[in-house]
Design a protein around this motif. Structure first.
Motif, PDB file in Angstrom:
ATOM      1  N   GLY A 104       0.088 -14.996  -5.168  1.00 10.83           N
ATOM      2  CA  GLY A 104       0.885 -15.063  -6.382  1.00 10.83           C
ATOM      3  C   GLY A 104       2.347 -14.721  -6.174  1.00 10.83           C
ATOM      4  N   ILE A 105       2.867 -14.915  -4.968  1.00 11.58           N
ATOM      5  CA  ILE A 105       4.255 -14.602  -4.640  1.00 11.58           C
ATOM      6  C   ILE A 105       5.073 -15.886  -4.732  1.00 11.58           C
ATOM      7  N   CYS A 106       6.213 -15.801  -5.386  1.00 11.59           N
ATOM      8  CA  CYS A 106       7.083 -16.965  -5.559  1.00 11.59           C
ATOM      9  C   CYS A 106       7.900 -17.174  -4.284  1.00 11.59           C
ATOM     10  N   ALA A 107       7.865 -18.390  -3.759  1.00 11.55           N
ATOM     11  CA  ALA A 107       8.614 -18.734  -2.548  1.00 11.55           C
ATOM     12  C   ALA A 107       9.914 -19.431  -2.934  1.00 11.55           C
ATOM     13  N   GLN A 108      11.041 -18.947  -2.398  1.00 15.90           N
ATOM     14  CA  GLN A 108      12.352 -19.542  -2.633  1.00 15.90           C
ATOM     15  C   GLN A 108      12.926 -20.003  -1.298  1.00 15.90           C
ATOM     16  N   TYR A 109      13.499 -21.218  -1.295  1.00 18.97           N
ATOM     17  CA  TYR A 109      14.025 -21.801  -0.074  1.00 18.97           C
ATOM     18  C   TYR A 109      15.494 -22.158  -0.273  1.00 18.97           C
ATOM     19  N   THR A 110      16.247 -22.097   0.822  1.00 20.40           N
ATOM     20  CA  THR A 110      17.641 -22.502   0.788  1.00 20.40           C
ATOM     21  C   THR A 110      17.745 -24.012   0.904  1.00 20.40           C
ATOM     22  N   MET A 111      18.920 -24.537   0.575  1.00 13.27           N
ATOM     23  CA  MET A 111      19.154 -25.963   0.740  1.00 13.27           C
ATOM     24  C   MET A 111      19.337 -26.276   2.218  1.00 13.27           C
ATOM     25  N   PRO A 112      19.084 -27.528   2.621  1.00 17.46           N
ATOM     26  CA  PRO A 112      19.217 -27.873   4.041  1.00 17.46           C
ATOM     27  C   PRO A 112      20.636 -27.633   4.556  1.00 17.46           C
ATOM     28  N   SER A 113      20.729 -27.079   5.755  1.00 17.74           N
ATOM     29  CA  SER A 113      22.002 -26.837   6.447  1.00 17.74           C
ATOM     30  C   SER A 113      22.925 -25.914   5.655  1.00 17.74           C
ATOM     31  N   THR A 114      22.355 -24.926   4.971  1.00 17.15           N
ATOM     32  CA  THR A 114      23.155 -23.940   4.246  1.00 17.15           C
ATOM     33  C   THR A 114      22.638 -22.544   4.566  1.00 17.15           C
TER      34      THR A 114
ATOM     35  N   ARG B  80       0.826  -1.204   0.000  1.00 15.18           N
ATOM     36  CA  ARG B  80       0.000   0.000   0.000  1.00 15.18           C
ATOM     37  C   ARG B  80       0.867   1.264   0.000  1.00 15.18           C
ATOM     38  N   GLN B  81       1.958   1.265   0.752  1.00 14.19           N
ATOM     39  CA  GLN B  81       2.785   2.457   0.851  1.00 14.19           C
ATOM     40  C   GLN B  81       3.619   2.693  -0.409  1.00 14.19           C
ATOM     41  N   LEU B  82       4.132   1.634  -1.012  1.00 12.60           N
ATOM     42  CA  LEU B  82       5.017   1.771  -2.173  1.00 12.60           C
ATOM     43  C   LEU B  82       4.298   1.588  -3.499  1.00 12.60           C
ATOM     44  N   GLU B  83       3.036   1.145  -3.486  1.00  9.90           N
ATOM     45  CA  GLU B  83       2.260   0.902  -4.708  1.00  9.90           C
ATOM     46  C   GLU B  83       2.980  -0.069  -5.629  1.00  9.90           C
ATOM     47  N   LYS B  84       3.624  -1.075  -5.051  1.00 12.01           N
ATOM     48  CA  LYS B  84       4.280  -2.136  -5.789  1.00 12.01           C
ATOM     49  C   LYS B  84       3.860  -3.476  -5.199  1.00 12.01           C
ATOM     50  N   LYS B  85       4.196  -4.555  -5.884  1.00 10.58           N
ATOM     51  CA  LYS B  85       3.825  -5.888  -5.445  1.00 10.58           C
ATOM     52  C   LYS B  85       5.080  -6.681  -5.072  1.00 10.58           C
ATOM     53  N   VAL B  86       4.979  -7.448  -3.996  1.00 10.49           N
ATOM     54  CA  VAL B  86       6.056  -8.342  -3.606  1.00 10.49           C
ATOM     55  C   VAL B  86       6.088  -9.518  -4.575  1.00 10.49           C
ATOM     56  N   LYS B  87       7.255  -9.809  -5.120  1.00 11.33           N
ATOM     57  CA  LYS B  87       7.367 -10.857  -6.137  1.00 11.33           C
ATOM     58  C   LYS B  87       7.965 -12.143  -5.583  1.00 11.33           C
ATOM     59  N   ILE B  88       9.006 -12.055  -4.750  1.00 11.30           N
ATOM     60  CA  ILE B  88       9.711 -13.242  -4.273  1.00 11.30           C
ATOM     61  C   ILE B  88       9.956 -13.085  -2.780  1.00 11.30           C
ATOM     62  N   VAL B  89       9.735 -14.166  -2.019  1.00 12.18           N
ATOM     63  CA  VAL B  89      10.075 -14.217  -0.591  1.00 12.18           C
ATOM     64  C   VAL B  89      11.052 -15.369  -0.411  1.00 12.18           C
TER      65      VAL B  89
ATOM     66  N   GLY C  85       2.541 -25.429   4.199  1.00 16.33           N
ATOM     67  CA  GLY C  85       2.016 -24.892   5.437  1.00 16.33           C
ATOM     68  C   GLY C  85       1.255 -23.599   5.211  1.00 16.33           C
ATOM     69  N   PRO C  86       0.759 -22.967   6.297  1.00 22.58           N
ATOM     70  CA  PRO C  86       0.013 -21.709   6.159  1.00 22.58           C
ATOM     71  C   PRO C  86       0.849 -20.603   5.531  1.00 22.58           C
ATOM     72  N   PHE C  87       2.149 -20.578   5.858  1.00 20.35           N
ATOM     73  CA  PHE C  87       3.023 -19.550   5.286  1.00 20.35           C
ATOM     74  C   PHE C  87       3.101 -19.699   3.768  1.00 20.35           C
ATOM     75  N   ALA C  88       3.329 -20.926   3.292  1.00 14.52           N
ATOM     76  CA  ALA C  88       3.419 -21.167   1.840  1.00 14.52           C
ATOM     77  C   ALA C  88       2.072 -20.957   1.160  1.00 14.52           C
ATOM     78  N   LYS C  89       0.977 -21.321   1.827  1.00 18.22           N
ATOM     79  CA  LYS C  89      -0.343 -21.124   1.225  1.00 18.22           C
ATOM     80  C   LYS C  89      -0.669 -19.648   1.060  1.00 18.22           C
ATOM     81  N   LEU C  90      -0.253 -18.814   2.023  1.00 18.37           N
ATOM     82  CA  LEU C  90      -0.490 -17.373   1.907  1.00 18.37           C
ATOM     83  C   LEU C  90       0.280 -16.783   0.730  1.00 18.37           C
ATOM     84  N   LEU C  91       1.533 -17.206   0.573  1.00 20.64           N
ATOM     85  CA  LEU C  91       2.318 -16.725  -0.574  1.00 20.64           C
ATOM     86  C   LEU C  91       1.698 -17.182  -1.889  1.00 20.64           C
ATOM     87  N   GLU C  92       1.230 -18.430  -1.923  1.00 18.54           N
ATOM     88  CA  GLU C  92       0.623 -18.961  -3.151  1.00 18.54           C
ATOM     89  C   GLU C  92      -0.674 -18.238  -3.483  1.00 18.54           C
ATOM     90  N   SER C  93      -1.465 -17.904  -2.474  1.00 18.60           N
ATOM     91  CA  SER C  93      -2.731 -17.211  -2.734  1.00 18.60           C
ATOM     92  C   SER C  93      -2.512 -15.795  -3.264  1.00 18.60           C
TER      93      SER C  93
END
Length: 659
Positions: free
Chosen positions: A493-503, A454-463, A483-491
């Motif tokens: 339209g935000i792309c979720a990126q995850y790191t590899m395990p133990s990195t 709302r403040q920047l008038e832009k959309k979050v693309k990647i988390v 989970g709920p976090f991933a479902k919120l991002l999916e609803s």
């Protein structure tokens, strides 16, 4: 007519979508489709038939029904074949022809026309013929570009079109260009098109003939002699005179001495080449398989001379990688070779006096040719992560880094044991929220996204986050459960990126921010905090409120009681029972803590006495009454009236003063 509607909308997916600048192509497709279905009556005329009544003739009823169906289906088809981002600003109307005209007005603005004209002119002037299509299609395409420019009031004459086509020809048509420039007559478009089609056929025949020479030269190099007569190549056709059966009978391999095939097709010779290098300093191949990169050749060096005095075109100088059975591979190119094994660089060599001088990396000098077994690898394998340089985002909210830190042994004053951070990759501006539990991160994420968008008038693309359970649910027998976090991002339209395990180094932006915040907290705990802003709860106070209608003699404060601090402002909260607003917030107040106020509580006793002073003037003397304020604790000044004389008599202090 009845079966036309399903076919109409079934083919809507194959339509060219209207994107705001391709109106001509889109409108032509609409007209053709509706015309084939006999549904174009509503877009061809502005006349709207009158509504039918029970008394209307049968002809008017049929005409109105046909127009109404054409209008309805035409509107649906036009709205279906528009891009999603174009639909909202489109005009709202119920007439198909009016809708198409308004779309035309919206699309054909001056800026759009300039953009289309610029792209068409750029394509027309830079178009090159690359033999990927017939010359007829190439010339027709350039003519279509000129026709489109005419629709935008950019008239391209026939002379300019001919010159543009001439300039687009490849180097093989160099002689054709020279002939055109030397003749006095000028060709029109149709004449040039016919000449180019004829020239294309000649060049194809010459190309087939050159390939024929190269393919049969190995068998006839000892017998055939190139002719020295003429430059058009007609004499060279005598090399292959004779029926095809005679050539088939003469097939004999000069390498294995066996008939039935030529030397170039001999399998024994191919196996020999695989086991032994040719020893040549420059290797030539007719296929591109195995090459890594190609550098094109320009100028006179783009041809190589053969043993039969023919020339073949060089496609480019390429880098080749040789893979050995030991697992090592060599990459050759530009006088340098590099040696790799399992994508690890071991060293490089430089070409010196036709030999390569190999420079081995010191890290692998002791263990270069030691091959480890699989059991050794299982016992010695360590964590290995190659960190590649990350590409930073180019705008705000393109990438958001997040991570949760905690739990802490000592909770905050409101009971939180965790905190979550959100950092923008472009600006590195961050947000920090306190959490009671990790599961509350979903609510905080939604608050954060709503605020910044709302403040920047832009959309979050990647988390981007780690693979914690609050971000990335664990795998089960049926796969990963979001989970709920991933479902919120999916609803959203935000792309979720995850790191590899133990990195954690892959999420270094958020990890460094957590470390910085923890350093700040530890430093603040070592310093004694200031308590000057703390007040006794419930103490009386005199509150200064903002009142634009305040008069000169009105009281400046309102009596109240301190009940807390403002949550979103820098100030205090007071309870004022005698004010129309009971709960008020302000930063201007005087606190009466422990029943004491500043200064003395007892009122001062003041005595006011009158003293008469005679003031004389040269003409008229006047008397003034001057009050003198004195306290009981002090002696009353002026008990004796001191008469001050005229300033001219300064020596006598007891004389009267006249003013």
């Amino acid at each position: 007519m009845i079966a036309a509607s399903p076919n109409l909308f079934a083919s809507a997916d194959s339509f060219v979508k209207f994107n705001g600048i391709n109106y001509d192509e889109w409108a032509l497709k609409i007209q053709y489709t509706l015309g084939i279905m006999a549904l174009d009556i509503a877009i061809l005329t502005d006349e709207v038939p009158t509504e039918i009544t029970p008394q209307s003739p049968e002809a008017e009823k049929c005409h109105y029904q046909a127009w109404e169906k054409s209008n309805r289906l035409g509107l649906h088809l036009m709205r279906m074949t528009m891009a999603d981002n174009i639909k909202p600003p489109m005009p709202k109307t119920e007439k198909a022809r009016e809708f198409m005209l308004k779309v035309k007005e919206c699309s054909q603005s001056d800026l759009v026309d300039k953009s289309i004209v610029g792209s068409l002119m750029s394509e027309l002037t830079t178009k090159r013929f690359d033999w990927s299509q017939p010359i007829h299609d190439h010339v027709t395409h350039m003519s279509n570009l000129a026709a489109k420019l005419k629709t935008f009031r950019m008239d391209v004459s026939d002379t300019f079109l001919v010159q543009f086509i001439i300039n687009s020809l490849p180097y093989e048509c160099g002689q054709f260009q020279v002939n055109y420039n030397t003749i006095k007559d000028k060709w029109n478009y149709q004449e040039l098109k016919a000449m180019l089609i004829q020239e294309e056929g000649i060049l194809k025949k010459m190309k087939d003939q050159a390939v024929h020479f190269l393919s049969h030269d190995g068998a006839n190099s000892s017998k055939a002699k190139p002719s020295k007569k003429g430059k058009n190549g007609k004499k060279r056709k005598s090399f292959f005179k004779g029926p095809e059966s005679a050539i088939q009978k003469e097939k004999k391999c000069h390498f294995s001495k066996k008939p039935g095939h030529f030397k170039k097709d001999c399998p024994k010779r191919k196996a020999w080449f695989e086991r032994k290098d040719s020893g040549a300093t420059t290797h030539i191949s007719h296929i591109k398989q195995g090459y890594r990169m190609i550098q094109p050749i320009r100028g006179v060096e783009q041809f190589v001379s053969m043993g039969n005095r023919m020339k073949a075109r060089i496609e480019g100088i390429e880098t080749y990688r040789v893979i050995l059975d030991t697992g090592f591979n060599f990459k050759f190119g530009h006088g340098i070779f590099s040696m790799y094994r399992n994508e690890y660089f071991y060293g490089s060599g430089t070409l010196i006096d036709s030999l390569y001088r190999f420079n081995l990396d010191v890290r692998f000098s002791d263990s270069l040719f030691i091959v480890e077994s699989q059991d050794c690898i299982k016992g010695k394998q360590t964590k290995h992560t190659v960190k590649k340089s990350a590409t930073r985002s180019s705008q705000l909210l393109e990438i958001i880094h997040t991570d949760i830190c905690g739990p802490f042994d000592t909770p905050s004053w409101s009971g939180e044991k965790y905190f979550i951070t959100f950092i923008d990759d472009f600006s590195r501006y961050g947000f920090t929220y306190l959490l009671h539990e990790k599961t509350h991160s979903v609510d905080v994420l939604e608050i954060f996204i709503n605020e910044v968008e709302r403040q920047l008038e832009k959309k979050v693309k990647i988390v981007r986050s780690d693979r914690g359970g609050e971000f990335y649910r664990r795998f089960t027998e049926n796969g990963q459960c979001p989970g709920p976090f991933a479902k919120l991002l999916e609803s959203r339209g935000i792309c979720a990126q995850y790191t590899m395990p133990s990195t954690p180094q892959q999420n270094d932006v958020a990890e460094r921010r957590n470390r910085t915040l923890m350093k700040m907290v530890r430093s603040m705990l070592r310093r004694k905090p200031s308590l000057r802003h703390l007040r006794v709860w419930g103490c009386p106070a005199e509150v200064r409120l903002y009142n634009p209608n305040e008069k000169k003699l009105d009281p400046r404060t309102v009596s109240g009681y301190f009940i807390g601090y403002s949550q979103k402002s820098k100030g205090y909260r007071f309870y004022c029972p005698n004010h129309r607003t009971r709960i008020v917030e302000t930063g201007n107040a005087r606190f009466i803590e422990n029943g004491q106020t500043s200064g003395s509580i007892e009122p001062r006793k003041v005595d006011i006495k009158e003293i008469q002073v005679e003031v004389s003037s040269p003409e008229v003397a006047h008397e003034f009454v001057v009050p003198i304020v004195s306290s009981q604790s002090n002696d009353i000044m002026g008990q004796q009236q001191n008469k001050v004389q005229d300033p001219q008599n300064d020596n006598n202090n007891d004389d009267q003063v006249t003013i």
